[in-house]
Design a protein around this motif. Structure first.
Motif, PDB file in Angstrom:
ATOM      1  N   PRO A 316       8.674   3.530  -1.781  1.00 35.18           N
ATOM      2  CA  PRO A 316       8.185   2.261  -1.218  1.00 35.18           C
ATOM      3  C   PRO A 316       6.710   2.287  -0.858  1.00 35.18           C
ATOM      4  CG  PRO A 316       9.704   3.369   0.287  1.00 35.18           C
ATOM      5  CD  PRO A 316       9.800   4.079  -1.018  1.00 35.18           C
ATOM      6  N   GLY A 317       6.177   3.449  -0.445  1.00 39.44           N
ATOM      7  CA  GLY A 317       4.757   3.519  -0.122  1.00 39.44           C
ATOM      8  C   GLY A 317       3.888   3.231  -1.323  1.00 39.44           C
ATOM      9  N   LEU A 318       4.313   3.696  -2.489  1.00 33.72           N
ATOM     10  CA  LEU A 318       3.566   3.433  -3.714  1.00 33.72           C
ATOM     11  C   LEU A 318       3.670   1.957  -4.095  1.00 33.72           C
ATOM     12  CD1 LEU A 318       1.897   5.074  -5.732  1.00 33.72           C
ATOM     13  CD2 LEU A 318       3.967   5.364  -7.092  1.00 33.72           C
ATOM     14  N   ALA A 319       4.851   1.388  -3.921  1.00 27.19           N
ATOM     15  CA  ALA A 319       5.021  -0.035  -4.203  1.00 27.19           C
ATOM     16  C   ALA A 319       4.108  -0.877  -3.319  1.00 27.19           C
ATOM     17  CB  ALA A 319       6.482  -0.437  -3.993  1.00 27.19           C
ATOM     18  N   ARG A 320       3.943  -0.460  -2.065  1.00 28.64           N
ATOM     19  CA  ARG A 320       3.048  -1.177  -1.145  1.00 28.64           C
ATOM     20  C   ARG A 320       1.611  -1.172  -1.692  1.00 28.64           C
ATOM     21  NH1 ARG A 320       3.547  -1.161   4.659  1.00 28.64           N
ATOM     22  NH2 ARG A 320       4.774   0.734   4.477  1.00 28.64           N
ATOM     23  N   GLU A 321       1.180  -0.027  -2.221  1.00 38.28           N
ATOM     24  CA  GLU A 321      -0.157   0.054  -2.815  1.00 38.28           C
ATOM     25  C   GLU A 321      -0.275  -0.849  -4.039  1.00 38.28           C
ATOM     26  OE1 GLU A 321      -1.545   3.949  -3.710  1.00 38.28           O
ATOM     27  OE2 GLU A 321      -1.060   4.754  -1.725  1.00 38.28           O
ATOM     28  N   TYR A 322       0.766  -0.834  -4.873  1.00 37.89           N
ATOM     29  CA  TYR A 322       0.731  -1.643  -6.091  1.00 37.89           C
ATOM     30  C   TYR A 322       0.585  -3.132  -5.790  1.00 37.89           C
ATOM     31  CZ  TYR A 322       2.435   2.352  -8.923  1.00 37.89           C
ATOM     32  OH  TYR A 322       2.574   3.554  -9.583  1.00 37.89           O
ATOM     33  N   LEU A 323       1.182  -3.590  -4.699  1.00 40.94           N
ATOM     34  CA  LEU A 323       1.174  -5.011  -4.377  1.00 40.94           C
ATOM     35  C   LEU A 323      -0.239  -5.584  -4.253  1.00 40.94           C
ATOM     36  CD1 LEU A 323       4.131  -5.135  -1.843  1.00 40.94           C
ATOM     37  CD2 LEU A 323       3.919  -6.604  -3.862  1.00 40.94           C
ATOM     38  N   SER A 324      -1.178  -4.764  -3.814  1.00 44.90           N
ATOM     39  CA  SER A 324      -2.552  -5.261  -3.612  1.00 44.90           C
ATOM     40  C   SER A 324      -3.443  -5.043  -4.829  1.00 44.90           C
ATOM     41  CB  SER A 324      -3.175  -4.565  -2.400  1.00 44.90           C
ATOM     42  OG  SER A 324      -3.245  -3.153  -2.610  1.00 44.90           O
ATOM     43  N   HIS A 325      -2.898  -4.508  -5.912  1.00 46.56           N
ATOM     44  CA  HIS A 325      -3.703  -4.226  -7.105  1.00 46.56           C
ATOM     45  C   HIS A 325      -3.819  -5.484  -7.967  1.00 46.56           C
ATOM     46  CE1 HIS A 325      -4.998  -2.357 -10.887  1.00 46.56           C
ATOM     47  NE2 HIS A 325      -5.379  -1.318 -10.154  1.00 46.56           N
ATOM     48  N   PRO A 326      -4.986  -5.750  -8.548  1.00 46.77           N
ATOM     49  CA  PRO A 326      -5.158  -6.973  -9.354  1.00 46.77           C
ATOM     50  C   PRO A 326      -4.264  -7.044 -10.581  1.00 46.77           C
ATOM     51  CG  PRO A 326      -7.107  -5.536  -9.489  1.00 46.77           C
ATOM     52  CD  PRO A 326      -6.262  -5.024  -8.376  1.00 46.77           C
ATOM     53  N   ALA A 327      -3.772  -5.905 -11.065  1.00 43.64           N
ATOM     54  CA  ALA A 327      -2.914  -5.911 -12.256  1.00 43.64           C
ATOM     55  C   ALA A 327      -1.437  -6.071 -11.917  1.00 43.64           C
ATOM     56  CB  ALA A 327      -3.122  -4.616 -13.053  1.00 43.64           C
ATOM     57  N   PHE A 328      -1.102  -6.243 -10.627  1.00 43.00           N
ATOM     58  CA  PHE A 328       0.303  -6.234 -10.231  1.00 43.00           C
ATOM     59  C   PHE A 328       1.105  -7.338 -10.917  1.00 43.00           C
ATOM     60  CE2 PHE A 328       3.862  -7.644  -7.636  1.00 43.00           C
ATOM     61  CZ  PHE A 328       4.553  -6.451  -7.451  1.00 43.00           C
ATOM     62  N   ASP A 329       0.645  -8.572 -10.848  1.00 46.82           N
ATOM     63  CA  ASP A 329       1.441  -9.680 -11.370  1.00 46.82           C
ATOM     64  C   ASP A 329       1.683  -9.546 -12.870  1.00 46.82           C
ATOM     65  OD1 ASP A 329       1.837 -10.981  -8.930  1.00 46.82           O
ATOM     66  OD2 ASP A 329      -0.116 -11.961  -9.044  1.00 46.82           O
ATOM     67  N   MET A 501       5.815  13.670  10.431  1.00 51.21           N
ATOM     68  CA  MET A 501       5.147  12.537  11.072  1.00 51.21           C
ATOM     69  C   MET A 501       5.164  11.375  10.081  1.00 51.21           C
ATOM     70  SD  MET A 501       1.158  13.799  11.027  1.00 51.21           S
ATOM     71  CE  MET A 501       0.353  14.368   9.518  1.00 51.21           C
ATOM     72  N   PRO A 502       5.353  10.168  10.566  1.00 45.65           N
ATOM     73  CA  PRO A 502       5.464   9.021   9.651  1.00 45.65           C
ATOM     74  C   PRO A 502       4.167   8.784   8.892  1.00 45.65           C
ATOM     75  CG  PRO A 502       5.384   8.294  11.947  1.00 45.65           C
ATOM     76  CD  PRO A 502       5.521   9.778  11.970  1.00 45.65           C
ATOM     77  N   ASP A 503       4.308   8.374   7.633  1.00 43.01           N
ATOM     78  CA  ASP A 503       3.161   8.084   6.795  1.00 43.01           C
ATOM     79  C   ASP A 503       3.470   6.850   5.964  1.00 43.01           C
ATOM     80  OD1 ASP A 503       0.519   9.205   5.474  1.00 43.01           O
ATOM     81  OD2 ASP A 503       1.838   8.644   3.826  1.00 43.01           O
ATOM     82  N   PRO A 504       2.584   5.853   5.946  1.00 44.65           N
ATOM     83  CA  PRO A 504       2.892   4.599   5.251  1.00 44.65           C
ATOM     84  C   PRO A 504       3.002   4.748   3.735  1.00 44.65           C
ATOM     85  CG  PRO A 504       0.618   4.615   6.039  1.00 44.65           C
ATOM     86  CD  PRO A 504       1.298   5.794   6.647  1.00 44.65           C
ATOM     87  N   ARG A 505       2.348   5.763   3.168  1.00 46.62           N
ATOM     88  CA  ARG A 505       2.353   5.915   1.714  1.00 46.62           C
ATOM     89  C   ARG A 505       3.469   6.842   1.231  1.00 46.62           C
ATOM     90  NH1 ARG A 505       0.122   9.268  -2.267  1.00 46.62           N
ATOM     91  NH2 ARG A 505      -0.352   8.156  -4.211  1.00 46.62           N
ATOM     92  N   LEU A 506       3.590   8.011   1.852  1.00 45.92           N
ATOM     93  CA  LEU A 506       4.531   9.027   1.382  1.00 45.92           C
ATOM     94  C   LEU A 506       5.837   9.044   2.158  1.00 45.92           C
ATOM     95  CD1 LEU A 506       2.023  11.976   0.830  1.00 45.92           C
ATOM     96  CD2 LEU A 506       3.065  10.522  -0.913  1.00 45.92           C
ATOM     97  N   GLY A 507       5.925   8.260   3.211  1.00 45.66           N
ATOM     98  CA  GLY A 507       7.122   8.268   4.054  1.00 45.66           C
ATOM     99  C   GLY A 507       6.967   9.247   5.199  1.00 45.66           C
TER     100      GLY A 507
END
Length: 579
Positions: A316-329, A501-507
């Motif tokens: 899910p952390g990687l998906a979060r990064e992908y969402l803001s990428h211009p090529a996502f859609d 410890m919690p991490d938004p990208r790797l969990g």
């Protein structure tokens, strides 16, 4: 032949297994078989078929010869091309003196050549040992010794570490090791280059021998040696069998509705169990195309857009990064399913993917076998809040009170235990560990805490934590005890506790709480990391934060309270985020 060193080659068999001819398999002592009655049931129901992994791929290559089998950033191969190249690799590996049944350590990154090498190993009857490019001497030496590996296949152009030099070092430590094989090496590099092997012509006699090997393989014998997450030191070796590994891959393809028109995008390392069963073998079981690349957004998303990816899996952390990428859609224009795995899914990530037109499901899996997937047609809450249910009707699940064989009531939290047609009955040559890890009637104790939920009559499980002391760093498991034992040897350290410890990208990432020998001259994070590097520990296991502490908190019975430490680092991170 290109030996790694000058010692006489041995056959590498564990515990003195006898040498065999090129058309037989080398015995692999220490494999715990499924009970005969269970095998009969799995066979009678059709779960376990009669095809070895190489035979299954050959059949797919014949049926889908001109369809695309593999897409990478720089290569596109049809089934016919992948079949021919891997035949050449298999023939040349056997010509080098390797024997069917012998074990080969893998340290590869994602590439078309790596896939060619994978199928070449299987066609030669060799057994891949799925170590990772990020493993180092400590892990590789012990896994190589335990598996009886005689060859080492490495990524010669790995950007951050010289794996060829590591292989040569390992060969000096393991007398049975006799062959170096490379991917990405320049001309003149020691060993056999897969790039050279795949270009050779295969004679009719060689092809006949390869066919005979594939047909002679014991489908109830080991095809692949996977690795555990490593809960008690070095990862344990997991023998996965031809029949059950093929079944595992077929089940995943059926669950997600893959067909020959599917384009399946994958960025997790090829040697991961998920990449092989959910990706490579699932795709090639139905004639689909596997799109394989690094998970970096700038690489993966444009590739998905260009080739019309229909399915993908990521943390899910990687998906979060992908969402803001211009090529996502553009990348998700044809995506039918996005599978989130390897970490707890934040509801905002699930909801944003859904808002952007993506159908999201979850998956939970283990190299030991069991997969839980959320049903494709399940309501959103089930897909968002749970990881699903077993994918085979033959899977058996119990939720046990930790440390016992007593099942908890439905809805209560307990340890996930599983038994079934693609779940192992024991680690390789680990009788003491197996007595701890399996119940008396063969259920594997996963160490994962789960809770059963019912959504409109459908039973599904959520992951609530772990019994075992593991840190899940983006799907790579860090065994806290292994790291603690090493750091405790540092002269500036009195006591050490490693926690997630919690991490938004790797969990999760790891944080080391250290009581220093001299509070006036404490070790730095760089000191500890340099010490672990010298010990040969893989970099992903190194602590990523250091907290100095006067004394470690303890429970009423005197054990270190990691609950308190995890709460402490969580509070500190939250405070730092809000500042």
């Amino acid at each position: 032949m290109n030996p790694l060193h000058g010692s006489e080659a041995g056959n590498g068999a564990i515990d003195g297994a006898t040498e065999v001819s090129s058309l037989q398999t080398t015995a692999l002592p220490g494999v715990v078989p499924h009970p005969a009655m269970t095998v009969d049931r799995y066979t009678a129901t059709g779960a376990w078929g009669t095809r070895s992994l190489p035979t299954a791929f050959r059949q797919a290559a014949k049926i889908h010869a001109e369809r695309t089998a593999l897409i990478t950033p720089d290569t596109r191969l049809t089934y016919r091309e992948l079949d021919a190249r891997s035949d050449a690799v298999a023939a040349r590996l056997l010509a080098s003196g390797l024997l069917p049944g012998e074990r080969v350590l893998l340290q590869l990154t994602n590439s078309a050549t790596a896939v060619v090498a994978w199928y070449g190993l299987l066609k030669a009857g060799l057994i891949p040992v799925c170590t990772l490019a990020i493993h180092r001497r400590l892990e590789i030496e012990q896994i190589g010794r335990k598996s009886g590996a005689v060859a080492h296949l490495v990524q010669a152009d790995f950007p951050s570490f010289d794996l060829v030099a590591l292989a040569q070092q390992i060969a000096r430590l393991l007398p049975a090791m006799r062959q170096l094989v490379t991917v990405g090496a320049g001309p003149g590099t020691p060993g056999l280059r897969i790039e050279d092997l795949q270009a050779d012509e295969v004679t009719g006699k060689e092809r006949a021998e390869l066919l005979e090997i594939a047909e002679s393989l014991d489908v109830h014998g080991p095809a692949v040696l996977q690795l555990s997450g490593g809960t008690t030191g070095t990862p344990k070796i997991i023998p996965r069998l031809h029949a059950e590994y093929r079944y595992n891959a077929d089940l995943t393809a059926i669950h997600w509705g893959h067909t020959e028109e599917s384009v399946m995008a994958f960025g997790l390392p090829l040697a991961h169990n998920a990449a092989l069963t959910n990706g490579l073998h699932a795709a090639h079981g139905v004639g689909a195309a596997l799109l394989l690349a690094t998970p970096a957004a700038d690489v993966m998303l444009p590739l998905m857009a260009e080739h019309g990816a229909t399915w993908t899996m990521s943390p899910p952390g990687l998906a979060r990064e992908y969402l803001s990428h211009p090529a996502f859609d553009a990348a998700v224009a044809r995506i039918g399913t996005w599978v989130l795995t390897a970490a707890r899914v934040p509801r905002p990530v699930f909801d944003e993917l859904t808002r952007r037109g993506v159908h999201v499901t979850q998956a939970f899996g283990m190299s030991e076998g069991l997969f839980l997937f959320t049903p494709l047609d399940a309501i959103a809450d089930l897909r968002a809040e749970t990881v699903g249910a077993p994918i085979s009707a033959l899977d058996e699940i119990r939720v046990l009170r930790p440390g016992t064989q007593v099942e908890v009531a439905e809805g209560e939290t307990g340890e996930l235990a599983a038994r079934g047609p693609y779940t192992i009955r024991g680690y390789l040559a680990e009788p003491d560990r197996n007595r701890e890890a399996f119940t008396a009637d063969g259920f594997y104790r996963s160490g994962d805490l789960v809770r059963a939920h019912r959504y409109e009559g459908t039973l599904s499980y959520s992951i609530e934590g772990r019994v075992k002391d593991l840190i899940d760093r983006g799907g790579e498991k860090v065994n806290a005890e292994e790291v603690e034992l090493l750091v405790a040897g540092h002269p500036a350290v009195t006591e050490i506790a490693l926690v997630a410890m919690p991490d938004p990208r790797l969990g999760e990432r790891s944080c080391a709480y250290v009581v220093p020998q001299d509070p006036q001259n404490p070790p730095t994070l760089a000191d500890i990391r340099a010490y672990l590097e010298a010990e040969g520990l893989a970099k992903y296991k190194w602590p990523e934060r250091l907290e100095l502490i006067d004394e470690l908190p303890r429970t009423q019975v005197g054990k270190i309270s990691k609950v308190a430490l995890r709460a402490d680092i969580g509070a500190k991170l939250e405070h730092e985020t809000t500042e």
